[in-house]
Design an enzyme around this catalytic site. Structure first.
Site, PDB file in Angstrom:
ATOM      1  N   SER A 134      23.971   6.836  -0.971  1.00  0.00           N
ATOM      2  CA  SER A 134      23.078   5.735  -0.418  1.00  0.00           C
ATOM      3  C   SER A 134      22.898   4.744  -1.503  1.00  0.00           C
ATOM      4  O   SER A 134      22.923   5.053  -2.799  1.00  0.00           O
ATOM      5  CB  SER A 134      21.760   6.454  -0.016  1.00  0.00           C
ATOM      6  OG  SER A 134      21.116   5.346   0.382  1.00  0.00           O
ATOM      7  N   TYR A 147      14.070  11.487  -1.781  1.00  0.00           N
ATOM      8  CA  TYR A 147      15.524  11.209  -1.111  1.00  0.00           C
ATOM      9  C   TYR A 147      16.365  10.542  -2.134  1.00  0.00           C
ATOM     10  O   TYR A 147      17.693  11.067  -2.185  1.00  0.00           O
ATOM     11  CB  TYR A 147      15.227  10.360   0.247  1.00  0.00           C
ATOM     12  CG  TYR A 147      16.436   9.709   0.768  1.00  0.00           C
ATOM     13  CD1 TYR A 147      17.166  10.668   1.528  1.00  0.00           C
ATOM     14  CD2 TYR A 147      16.874   8.369   0.633  1.00  0.00           C
ATOM     15  CE1 TYR A 147      18.282  10.350   2.272  1.00  0.00           C
ATOM     16  CE2 TYR A 147      18.155   8.017   1.136  1.00  0.00           C
ATOM     17  CZ  TYR A 147      18.634   8.951   1.982  1.00  0.00           C
ATOM     18  OH  TYR A 147      19.764   8.522   2.554  1.00  0.00           O
TER      19      TYR A 147
END
Length: 235
Positions: A134, A147
């Site tokens: 990501s 995350y």
């Protein structure tokens, strides 16, 4: 075109589903894994693929998924480690169960995928592992600390695996804001509303699928290691 056998985790929606549709449309043989087998059955019927129930947090489940694909096709050319969760929250809120869920799915799930396919790819002396990280693996924003930690770890793991390998290709895909179901896992209402507001500029999951298709269709001597795909409007 050299048709490849491609295994995709988290294939029941979002980037996983889009990748399955893109690669099947390009003539590759796709084998889909996820927990929602009803969705997998529908997608597989539409694109002519195969599927198997998969929980990436369990090594035995991942091994069964890979074994089923290997038995069906006789080889495994590509694994797309796509399954992921994103229950964002402030660290001070101490949502430890959600932290552990992200570690189990986003990092441990990738490790399980590598552990399951690596012996086969070593024996073949060829293979390609595509790990979905990501832009949160490149930067850290408030509410995304844990995350981001899992996605930074995926990047570190991928680079280490790449350096250890001479027959194996390793690609990290870093999506920016992309249409998916990930926001549904955010339990903090204020955070969820803020993220959904940001998602107004999100690109379709098919854009990430196109990037994966690009990476896996390069000549064998070309290893595309790192791709970042984000909306033009994303800061």
């Amino acid at each position: 075109m050299n048709s490849k056998v491609v295994l995709i985790t988290g294939a029941s929606s979002g980037i996983g589903e889009a990748t399955a549709r893109r690669l099947a449309g390009a003539g590759h043989r796709v084998f889909l894994g996820a927990r929602r087998t009803d969705r997998l059955a529908t997608i597989s019927a539409e694109i002519g693929g195969e599927y198997h129930e998969l929980d990436v947090t369990r090594l035995e489940s991942m091994r069964a998924f890979v074994a089923a694909a290997h038995e069906r096709y006789g080889r495994v050319d590509v694994l797309v480690n796509n399954a992921g969760v994103m229950p964002l929250s402030l660290v001070q809120d101490l949502k430890v169960d959600e932290w552990n869920q992200m570690i189990d799915v986003n990092l441990r799930g990738v490790l399980h995928g590598i552990a399951a396919v690596l012996p086969i790819m070593r024996e073949q002396q060829a293979g390609h592992i595509v790990n979905i990280s990501s832009v949160s693996g490149l930067r850290v924003d408030p509410t995304a600390a844990v995350y981001s930690a899992t996605k930074f770890a995926v990047r570190a793991l991928s680079e280490g695996l790449r350096q250890e390998s001479r027959d194996l290709r390793v690609t990290v895909i870093n999506p920016g804001l992309t249409e998916s179901d990930l926001t549904g896992g955010i339990t903090d209402e204020a955070v969820r509303d803020a993220v959904r507001d940001q998602m107004k500029i999100a690109i379709p999951a098919s854009a990430i699928a196109d990037a994966i298709n690009y990476a896996i269709t390069q000549p064998p001597e070309v290893d595309v290691n790192d791709l970042v795909i984000r909306p033009t409007a994303q800061g």
